[in-house]
Design an enzyme around this catalytic site. Structure first.
Site, mmCIF file in Angstrom:
data_model
loop_
_atom_site.group_PDB
_atom_site.id
_atom_site.type_symbol
_atom_site.label_atom_id
_atom_site.label_comp_id
_atom_site.label_asym_id
_atom_site.label_seq_id
_atom_site.Cartn_x
_atom_site.Cartn_y
_atom_site.Cartn_z
ATOM 1 N N ARG A 121 0.868 -1.224 0.046
ATOM 2 C CA ARG A 121 -0.102 0.158 0.025
ATOM 3 C C ARG A 121 0.763 1.364 -0.004
ATOM 4 O O ARG A 121 0.429 2.274 0.324
ATOM 5 C CB ARG A 121 -0.874 0.111 1.074
ATOM 6 C CG ARG A 121 -1.902 -1.153 1.094
ATOM 7 C CD ARG A 121 -3.055 -0.965 2.285
ATOM 8 N NE ARG A 121 -3.949 -2.122 1.934
ATOM 9 C CZ ARG A 121 -3.733 -3.089 2.609
ATOM 10 N NH1 ARG A 121 -2.773 -3.039 3.647
ATOM 11 N NH2 ARG A 121 -4.511 -4.104 2.789
ATOM 12 N N LYS A 143 2.325 11.490 -11.155
ATOM 13 C CA LYS A 143 1.663 10.517 -11.964
ATOM 14 C C LYS A 143 2.462 9.037 -12.244
ATOM 15 O O LYS A 143 3.511 9.642 -12.714
ATOM 16 C CB LYS A 143 1.408 11.007 -13.382
ATOM 17 C CG LYS A 143 0.172 12.037 -13.411
ATOM 18 C CD LYS A 143 -0.270 12.246 -14.623
ATOM 19 C CE LYS A 143 -1.229 13.529 -15.018
ATOM 20 N NZ LYS A 143 -1.449 14.179 -16.164
ATOM 21 N N LYS A 227 6.690 23.445 -13.414
ATOM 22 C CA LYS A 227 5.620 22.058 -13.205
ATOM 23 C C LYS A 227 5.427 22.078 -11.743
ATOM 24 O O LYS A 227 4.019 21.798 -11.463
ATOM 25 C CB LYS A 227 6.411 20.859 -13.538
ATOM 26 C CG LYS A 227 5.402 19.700 -13.734
ATOM 27 C CD LYS A 227 5.577 18.576 -14.509
ATOM 28 C CE LYS A 227 4.532 17.567 -14.169
ATOM 29 N NZ LYS A 227 4.722 16.263 -14.828
ATOM 30 N N GLU A 237 -5.149 17.329 -11.390
ATOM 31 C CA GLU A 237 -5.758 17.529 -12.697
ATOM 32 C C GLU A 237 -7.211 17.938 -12.778
ATOM 33 O O GLU A 237 -7.577 17.027 -13.654
ATOM 34 C CB GLU A 237 -4.963 16.522 -13.978
ATOM 35 C CG GLU A 237 -5.161 17.204 -15.288
ATOM 36 C CD GLU A 237 -4.410 16.579 -16.464
ATOM 37 O OE1 GLU A 237 -3.371 15.943 -16.199
ATOM 38 O OE2 GLU A 237 -4.974 16.602 -17.617
ATOM 39 N N ARG A 241 -3.736 21.903 -14.227
ATOM 40 C CA ARG A 241 -2.875 21.294 -14.526
ATOM 41 C C ARG A 241 -2.907 20.924 -16.118
ATOM 42 O O ARG A 241 -2.319 20.310 -16.785
ATOM 43 C CB ARG A 241 -2.720 19.936 -13.816
ATOM 44 C CG ARG A 241 -1.404 19.080 -14.089
ATOM 45 C CD ARG A 241 -1.189 17.864 -12.922
ATOM 46 N NE ARG A 241 -0.272 17.032 -13.411
ATOM 47 C CZ ARG A 241 0.339 16.247 -12.616
ATOM 48 N NH1 ARG A 241 -0.060 15.942 -11.314
ATOM 49 N NH2 ARG A 241 1.444 15.601 -12.802
ATOM 50 N N ASN A 245 -1.140 20.009 -21.150
ATOM 51 C CA ASN A 245 -1.137 19.231 -22.004
ATOM 52 C C ASN A 245 -1.447 19.906 -23.528
ATOM 53 O O ASN A 245 -1.645 19.363 -24.525
ATOM 54 C CB ASN A 245 -2.640 18.448 -21.876
ATOM 55 C CG ASN A 245 -2.850 17.501 -20.895
ATOM 56 O OD1 ASN A 245 -1.696 16.849 -20.561
ATOM 57 N ND2 ASN A 245 -3.859 17.480 -20.191
ATOM 58 N N HIS A 248 -0.485 18.106 -26.759
ATOM 59 C CA HIS A 248 -0.603 16.692 -26.500
ATOM 60 C C HIS A 248 -2.060 16.208 -27.047
ATOM 61 O O HIS A 248 -2.164 15.073 -27.267
ATOM 62 C CB HIS A 248 -0.709 16.598 -25.074
ATOM 63 C CG HIS A 248 0.594 16.556 -24.370
ATOM 64 N ND1 HIS A 248 1.529 17.673 -24.524
ATOM 65 C CD2 HIS A 248 1.463 15.247 -24.128
ATOM 66 C CE1 HIS A 248 2.555 17.294 -23.961
ATOM 67 N NE2 HIS A 248 2.529 16.083 -23.444
ATOM 68 N N HIS A 252 -0.968 13.187 -29.085
ATOM 69 C CA HIS A 252 -1.453 11.720 -28.848
ATOM 70 C C HIS A 252 -2.135 11.013 -29.814
ATOM 71 O O HIS A 252 -1.915 9.964 -30.176
ATOM 72 C CB HIS A 252 -2.646 11.882 -27.611
ATOM 73 C CG HIS A 252 -1.697 11.998 -26.190
ATOM 74 N ND1 HIS A 252 -2.210 12.637 -25.144
ATOM 75 C CD2 HIS A 252 -0.620 11.481 -25.694
ATOM 76 C CE1 HIS A 252 -1.422 12.609 -23.989
ATOM 77 N NE2 HIS A 252 -0.343 12.265 -24.422
ATOM 78 N N HIS A 265 7.150 10.473 -28.362
ATOM 79 C CA HIS A 265 6.401 11.292 -27.797
ATOM 80 C C HIS A 265 6.659 12.676 -28.034
ATOM 81 O O HIS A 265 5.744 13.400 -28.361
ATOM 82 C CB HIS A 265 6.294 10.824 -26.299
ATOM 83 C CG HIS A 265 5.321 11.868 -25.453
ATOM 84 N ND1 HIS A 265 3.994 11.781 -25.773
ATOM 85 C CD2 HIS A 265 5.704 12.813 -24.523
ATOM 86 C CE1 HIS A 265 3.422 12.601 -24.987
ATOM 87 N NE2 HIS A 265 4.574 13.552 -24.111
#
Ligand SMILES: NC(=O)c1ccc[n+]([C@@H]2O[C@H](COP(=O)([O-])OP(=O)(O)OC[C@H]3O[C@@H](n4cnc5c(N)ncnc54)[C@H](O)[C@@H]3O)[C@@H](O)[C@H]2O)c1
Ligand SMILES: [Zn+2]
Length: 359
Positions: A121, A143, A227, A237, A241, A245, A248, A252, A265
Site C-alpha cells: 500500500r 503520475k 511544473k 488535474e 494542470r 497538455n 498533446h 497523442h 512522444h
C-alpha cells in the site's frame, strides 16, 4: 546546484537539480528522513552506465541495495514487468519502511513509481530521472502507471515521490534523438506560461543543444519549478494542470495513428504544439508570428513540426475524437493567447476535426 520544495502539505518533498547527485543521493535521502531496505529499478540501457555508482551512493540507506533491471523501452510499462518487480521485492523481504529508487527515463519512473505506490500500500519513492523528458517533466508531479494492451497509461495512481534528484551530467549519454525530444517538453513550459523564458531559449538554443552543463541545469530547474507551481495548485488535474497538455491533444492522436512506433512522444508533441497554435490563430486570434517563433525554435532543435500528409488518415481523426480529454463531444484544448500565456477551452470535437482538416 539548485534546490527547491514542492509544497503539497504532508506530501511536500525536495527537488535537487545539479551535477554529481548520482554520487550523493544516499546522503540527500538520509537528510530527507529516509532509511531502510532499498531497491533500484533501472533499464538495460541506463543500468550498465550508472547502476554501480548509484548502488555505492546508497550505502547510507542500505549496505546491500537490491538492483532490478528491466528491458529498455515502452513495452516494459506492463503488468508482466510490474509482477516481476513485486516478486523480487517480496523474495528479498522488503517491508513498509523500504525505499524504491527509479533510475531511468519516463518508462522506469512511471513503472517503478507505480510499484512504489502499490507495494504494501505504498513505500517511499525516489525519482532519479536520466532522460531530458523525465528530468523536465515526468519525474515530478506524482503520475505513475503502466500500459494496458488496449491503451497507454490506463492503469495508474497519483503517488508523490519523497525526493526528486535530476543529475544533469547523466544527460551527456542520452542519444541525440531522445535529447531533442525532451526539448519539446521543455519549450512547452515557456510557450504556455513564461514568455521571458521563451526569449531566453531563443538566445541560448546553441548552448543547450551542445548540452553545456550550466545551460542544462538552468533549463531543467526552470521547467521543474514551473511544473511544481502547477502541480501545487492542481495536483490531480481537475483544471489548471490540463494546461500542461499543450500540444498533446494532437500529439497523442498522432502517436496512436502511428501505433506508437513512428514518432517519439516529444516529436509528436512538437508537431502537436504547432498544429494547436494554428488552431489558436483560427479560434482565439493568436497572432501568426507567435506560431512562427514557436515553429522556428522547434525546427532549430531538429524536431518535426508538420503532420505528414500520409498520416492525416482515418485513424488519426478517430484517435482525436477518442482523446481522454473529451467530454460530451467537446474536446478540451489548450489554446495559446501569446507566447507565454495559454488557456484551456472546450471546442466541439467536430469543429476541431474540421479546423485540423483545413490546416
Ligand atoms: N508521469 C508523467 O507525468 C509522464 C509525463 C510524460 C511522459 N511520461 C511517460 O514517460 C515515458 C517516456 O519517457 P522517456 O522519453 O524518458 O522514455 P524512456 O524511459 O524509454 O527513455 C528513452 C530512452 O533513453 C534511454 N535513456 C534514458 N536515460 C538515458 C541516459 N542518461 N543515457 C543513455 N540512455 C538513456 C532509455 O533506456 C530509453 O531507451 C512514456 O512512457 C510516457 O508515458 C510520464
Ligand atoms: Zn508529454
Amino acid at each position: 546546484m539548485q534546490h527547491f520544495s514542492v509544497e503539497l502539505k504532508q506530501r511536500s518533498h525536495p527537488v535537487f537539480v545539479g551535477s554529481g547527485l548520482l554520487d550523493t543521493i544516499g546522503d540527500l535521502a538520509q537528510a530527507a528522513g529516509l532509511s531502510g531496505r532499498t531497491a533500484v529499478v533501472t533499464d538495460s540501457n541506463v543500468g550498465p552506465l550508472y547502476l554501480d555508482r548509484l548502488l555505492r551512493a546508497l550505502a547510507p540507506l542500505d549496505r546491500h541495495p537490491l538492483a532490478i533491471q528491466v528491458a529498455a523501452g515502452e513495452h516494459s510499462k506492463s503488468l508482466d514487468t510490474l509482477a516481476r518487480i513485486y516478486d523480487q521485492l517480496i523474495e528479498a523481504r522488503f517491508d513498509r519502511r523500504s525505499i524504491i529508487v527509479a533510475l531511468g527515463g519516463g518508462v522506469v519512473g512511471d513503472l517503478a513509481g507505480f510499484a512504489a505506490a502499490t507495494f504494501l500500500r505504498g513505500v517511499a519513492l525516489i525519482q532519479m530521472p536520466t532522460s531530458l523528458l523525465a528530468q523536465v517533466d515526468s519525474a515530478l508531479g506524482g503520475k505513475t502507471g503502466i500500459n494496458h494492451p488496449l491503451g497507454k497509461n490506463l492503469i495508474g495512481a497519483f503517488y508523490q515521490p519523497r525526493l526528486v534528484a535530476a543529475d544533469i551530467t547523466l544527460l551527456q549519454s542520452l542519444p541525440e534523438r531522445e535529447f531533442r525530444e525532451g526539448l519539446a517538453e521543455a519549450v512547452k513550459y515557456a510557450a504556455i506560461m513564461d514568455g521571458a523564458m521563451f526569449a531566453q531559449l531563443e538566445q541560448e538554443a546553441g548552448v543547450i543543444l551542445r548540452r553545456e552543463p550550466a545551460a542544462l541545469e538552468a533549463l531543467v530547474a526552470k521547467c521543474l519549478r514551473h511544473k511544481a507551481a502547477v502541480v501545487e495548485r492542481d495536483e490531480q488535474e481537475h483544471g489548471l494542470r490540463a494546461l500542461l497538455n499543450f500540444g498533446h491533444t494532437v500529439g497523442h492522436a498522432l502517436e496512436a495513428a502511428t501505433d506508437y512506433s513512428g514518432l517519439l512522444h516529444g516529436e509528436a508533441v512538437a508537431i502537436g504544439m504547432v498544429a494547436e497554435a494554428r488552431l489558436a490563430q483560427a479560434l482565439v486570434g493568436l497572432e501568426p508570428h507567435q506560431t512562427t517563433r514557436l515553429q522556428s525554435w522547434l525546427k532549430a532543435a531538429g524536431l518535426p513540426t508538420e503532420i505528414p500528409a500520409t498520416w492525416r488518415n482515418d485513424r488519426f481523426f478517430s484517435a482525436l475524437s477518442l482523446d481522454k480529454k473529451r467530454e460530451h463531444d467537446q474536446t478540451r484544448l489548450v489554446l495559446l493567447r501569446k507566447i507565454g500565456q495559454a488557456s484551456v477551452v472546450s471546442v466541439p470535437s467536430h469543429e476541431l476535426i474540421d479546423y485540423l482538416n483545413a490546416l
